[in-house]
Write an enzyme that holds these catalytic residues in place. Structure first.
Site, PDB file in Angstrom:
ATOM      1  N   GLY A   1       0.811  -1.213   0.000  1.00  0.00           N
ATOM      2  CA  GLY A   1       0.000   0.000   0.000  1.00  0.00           C
ATOM      3  C   GLY A   1       0.840   1.257   0.000  1.00  0.00           C
TER       4      GLY A   1
ATOM      5  N   GLY B   1       2.578   3.834   1.429  1.00  0.00           N
ATOM      6  CA  GLY B   1       3.147   4.136   2.733  1.00  0.00           C
ATOM      7  C   GLY B   1       3.572   5.576   2.896  1.00  0.00           C
TER       8      GLY B   1
ATOM      9  N   GLY C   1       7.105   8.107   6.032  1.00  0.00           N
ATOM     10  CA  GLY C   1       6.162   8.625   5.048  1.00  0.00           C
ATOM     11  C   GLY C   1       6.644   9.851   4.298  1.00  0.00           C
TER      12      GLY C   1
ATOM     13  NE  ARG D   1       0.805   1.200  -6.958  1.00  0.00           N
ATOM     14  CZ  ARG D   1       1.898   1.941  -6.956  1.00  0.00           C
ATOM     15  NH1 ARG D   1       3.063   1.397  -7.243  1.00  0.00           N
ATOM     16  NH2 ARG D   1       1.850   3.215  -6.658  1.00  0.00           N
TER      17      ARG D   1
ATOM     18  CG  ASP E   1       5.146  -3.299  -5.024  1.00  0.00           C
ATOM     19  OD1 ASP E   1       5.788  -4.350  -5.150  1.00  0.00           O
ATOM     20  OD2 ASP E   1       5.637  -2.262  -4.530  1.00  0.00           O
TER      21      ASP E   1
ATOM     22  CG  ASP F   1       6.529   3.426  -7.875  1.00  0.00           C
ATOM     23  OD1 ASP F   1       6.331   4.564  -7.433  1.00  0.00           O
ATOM     24  OD2 ASP F   1       5.739   2.495  -7.695  1.00  0.00           O
TER      25      ASP F   1
END
Length: 494
Positions: A96, A98, A132, A190, A257, A267
Site C-alpha cells: 500500500g 506508505g 512517510g 498495479r 507493485d 516508480d
C-alpha cells in the site's frame, strides 16, 4: 462592506473521483501531514495546462500549500491505496501507499482521466514504521527521469510539482531537505492491486470491471472481458519494456507493485540508464543477484503478468483447468509479442523501413558486436545515422578494434541496399529513433548534488531543458551526450 472569501482558480481541479466512489475496501481515506514551510522548487506548466488547470494560479504560495498537502483542494478525496506485491520474488500480502496520497482524478484537455497523487506527504496506515516522507534528491530524480522518458516517447507517470517542506528528513546519510512530489498517472492501479484481493472473487471482479471501464473500454461487451484484460495488459507491458530496452533504461525494481496496469512506467527508485552495452547491467545496490538486470526485464515482465493471471483465473472460466489453460496461453505469448515490439523499434534504430525475416539476426548481431567491448549504447546507435551517410569514422572510433563492427556493417549495408530509400531521408529517420541525449547517470548526480547540497537549481534546469529535446543535436550541449569519464562508470543507485 464584506466580501465572500476568495477561492482562487488554483483550488479548482474539477475532481471526479471514481476510485474513491467505486472501490471501497481498496483504500483508506487519509490526510497529508502538515509541513512547516512549503515552497515550490519546480512546477510543470506544460503538464498543468494539459490537465486543464490554471498554471498561473497554481504557480503560487497557495499552489505550494496544495502540493505539500497542507491544503486540500475542493472536491479532492485524499486516500492511501492498498495493494500487495512480490518484492524480489517474495510475496508481501499488504504493502500500500506508505508515503503517498491520491488526491483525486481530473479529466484532461484530451478527455483522458488522470490521477493526481502526492508522494512524500507523511505516514499512512500502510507505512510499516516508515516516516512517510521523501527527500529532495529522490523527488527531483523522479521529476527529471519521468520528464525525460516522456520526451523519449515512452509511456510514463509525470511530475506536476516538487515542493520543499521546510523540514528535514533523516536517512542513513544524515539530515536531508524534505520534499513532496506531485505525480500524474493514467492510474496508480498495479498488478499488486489485484494481488491484494486475490481469492476474493467478487472484489477482484469489481476491480477488473473498474480497470476495463477506465483503461480498456473496448472490452465492454467482449465475449470474455477478463481474458481480454489479461491480453491488453500483456500487450501494453510488452510494448513498454521494449521501449525501455531501446534506450538502455533499467527500472531496477520491477516488483509486481511497481507494474502499472495502464502500461505506464511507474516508480523511479533505483533506476538508471546503461552507458556501455552489457546485458547483465545492474545499478540497484539491493539487486545483489541481478534479478532486474537489463536483459532480464522482458522475462520479469512476463513473470509479473503470470501473477496477474493467477488473480483473474476465477473470472476467466468457471472450469478452473480451462481457465488456467486459457490464461497460460496468454502469458506464454508474451515473448513473441515483446519480440515484435522490440524488433519494430530496432528496425527504426537501424534505419530499416521494410521487414525481412533476417532482421532479428541483424539487430542482435549489432549488440553482439558491442558486447564486452565497453561500447556506449546510445552513441553507437546515434552514430549509425552518420554511417548510413557513409561517414564511418564516428562509430568505428568507439571500438578499440573495429573488426567486429566492420564484419556486421557489411551485412547491414547489404540489407540497406535492398531498400529504395535516399540516404539522407534514412539518416534523418534514424536520428528520430536514436536519442542523442539520455539522463546520463553522472549528469543526473551532478544536477541533484548541486540542488540538494548547494541550493543551486541551475544544473537541474539545464539538464531538464536538454532532455526535453532528446533527438535534437543541440551542439551547444554536446558534452551532455558523452559517457562518463573513465573511472566513473561503476554507478550505484540506492
Amino acid at each position: 462592506m464584506t466580501h465572500a472569501p476568495n477561492h482562487p482558480a488554483a483550488a479548482r481541479f474539477a475532481f471526479d473521483n471514481t476510485y474513491a466512489r467505486e472501490l471501497e475496501g481498496l483504500y483508506v481515506p487519509w490526510k497529508a501531514a502538515q509541513v512547516a514551510r512549503p515552497r515550490l522548487v519546480k512546477f510543470n506548466r506544460e503538464l498543468t495546462e494539459e490537465l486543464g488547470l490554471d498554471a498561473s494560479a497554481l504557480d503560487s504560495d497557495e499552489g505550494a500549500r496544495i502540493f505539500a498537502g497542507n491544503e486540500t483542494p475542493e472536491g479532492a478525496a485524499p486516500l492511501a491505496q492498498a495493494y500487495a506485491g512480490h518484492q524480489f520474488g517474495g510475496f508481501v500480502p499488504q504493502l500500500g501507499d506508505g508515503r503517498a496520497l491520491l488526491l483525486g482524478e481530473v479529466i484532461d484537455r484530451n478527455g483522458r482521466r488522470r490521477d493526481i497523487q502526492l508522494k512524500g506527504s507523511g505516514p499512512t496506515p500502510f507505512s510499516r514504521a516508515g516516516d512517510g516522507r521523501a527527500a529532495l534528491g529522490p523527488v527531483l530524480r523522479e521529476y527529471l527521469i519521468g520528464e525525460a522518458m516522456h520526451a523519449l516517447g515512452i509511456p510514463t507517470t509525470r511530475a506536476l510539482a516538487a515542493v520543499l517542506t521546510g523540514e528535514p528528513v533523516f536517512r542513513e546519510e544524515g539530515a536531508l531537505p524534505g520534499a513532496v512530489l506531485t505525480r500524474v498517472a493514467a492510474s496508480h492501479i498495479r498488478v499488486g492491486t489485484f494481488q491484494f484481493f486475490a481469492g476474493e472473487q467478487t472484489k477482484v471482479r469489481r476491480l477488473a470491471d473498474y480497470v476495463i471501464d477506465r483503461h480498456y473500454r473496448e472490452l465492454k461487451g467482449h465475449a470474455n472481458p477478463y481474458l481480454g484484460l489479461l491480453e491488453r495488459v500483456r500487450d501494453r507491458q510488452a510494448a513498454l519494456i521494449a521501449s525501455w530496452m531501446h534506450v538502455g533504461f533499467i527500472h531496477g525494481v520491477m516488483n509486481t507493485d511497481n507494474m502499472a496496469i495502464s502500461g505506464e512506467t511507474i516508480d523511479y527508485g533505483p533506476c538508471a540508464f546503461m552507458d556501455h552495452y552489457d546485458p547483465a547491467t545492474v545499478f540497484s545496490s539491493i539487486d545483489t543477484r541481478g534479478r532486474y538486470a537489463y536483459a532480464n526485464q522482458p522475462k520479469i515482465a512476463q513473470w509479473n503478468l503470470a501473477r496477474l493471471a493467477e488473480t483473474l483465473v476465477p473470472l476467466i472460466d468457471a472450469d478452473e483447468s480451462r481457465a488456467i489453460a486459457r490464461a497460460t496461453e496468454v502469458v506464454q505469448a508474451f515473448p513473441e509479442i515483446y519480440e515484435h515490439h522490440w524488433l519494430k523499434g530496432m528496425r527504426a534504430k537501424l534505419g530499416l523501413v521494410s521487414e525481412d525475416e533476417a532482421d532479428l539476426n541483424l539487430a542482435t548481431g549489432f549488440l553482439t558486436a558491442m558486447a564486452g567491448k565497453k561500447i556506449d549504447y546510445t552513441l553507437a546507435f546515434r552514430y549509425l545515422a552518420d554511417a548510413a551517410l557513409g561517414r564511418e569514422e564516428p562509430i568505428r572510433a568507439l571500438f578499440t578494434d573495429p573488426s567486429a563492427y566492420d564484419l556486421w556493417s557489411g551485412h547491414w549495408r547489404a540489407r540497406l541496399a535492398r531498400e529504395a530509400v535516399a540516404p539522407l531521408v534514412r539518416a534523418q529517420a534514424m536520428l528520430r529513433a536514436n536519442p542523442a541525449f539520455i539522463p546520463r547517470n553522472h549528469r543526473v548526480e551532478e544536477a541533484l548534488s548541486a540542488a540538494v547540497e548547494h541550493g543551486d537549481s541551475a544544473p537541474f534546469e539545464t539538464l531538464l531543458h536538454i532532455l526535453s529535446r532528446p533527438f535534437d543535436d543541440q551542439p551547444e550541449f554536446a558534452a551532455f551526450a558523452e559517457p562518463p569519464p573513465e573511472g566513473q562508470s561503476h554507478y550505484r543507485t540506492f
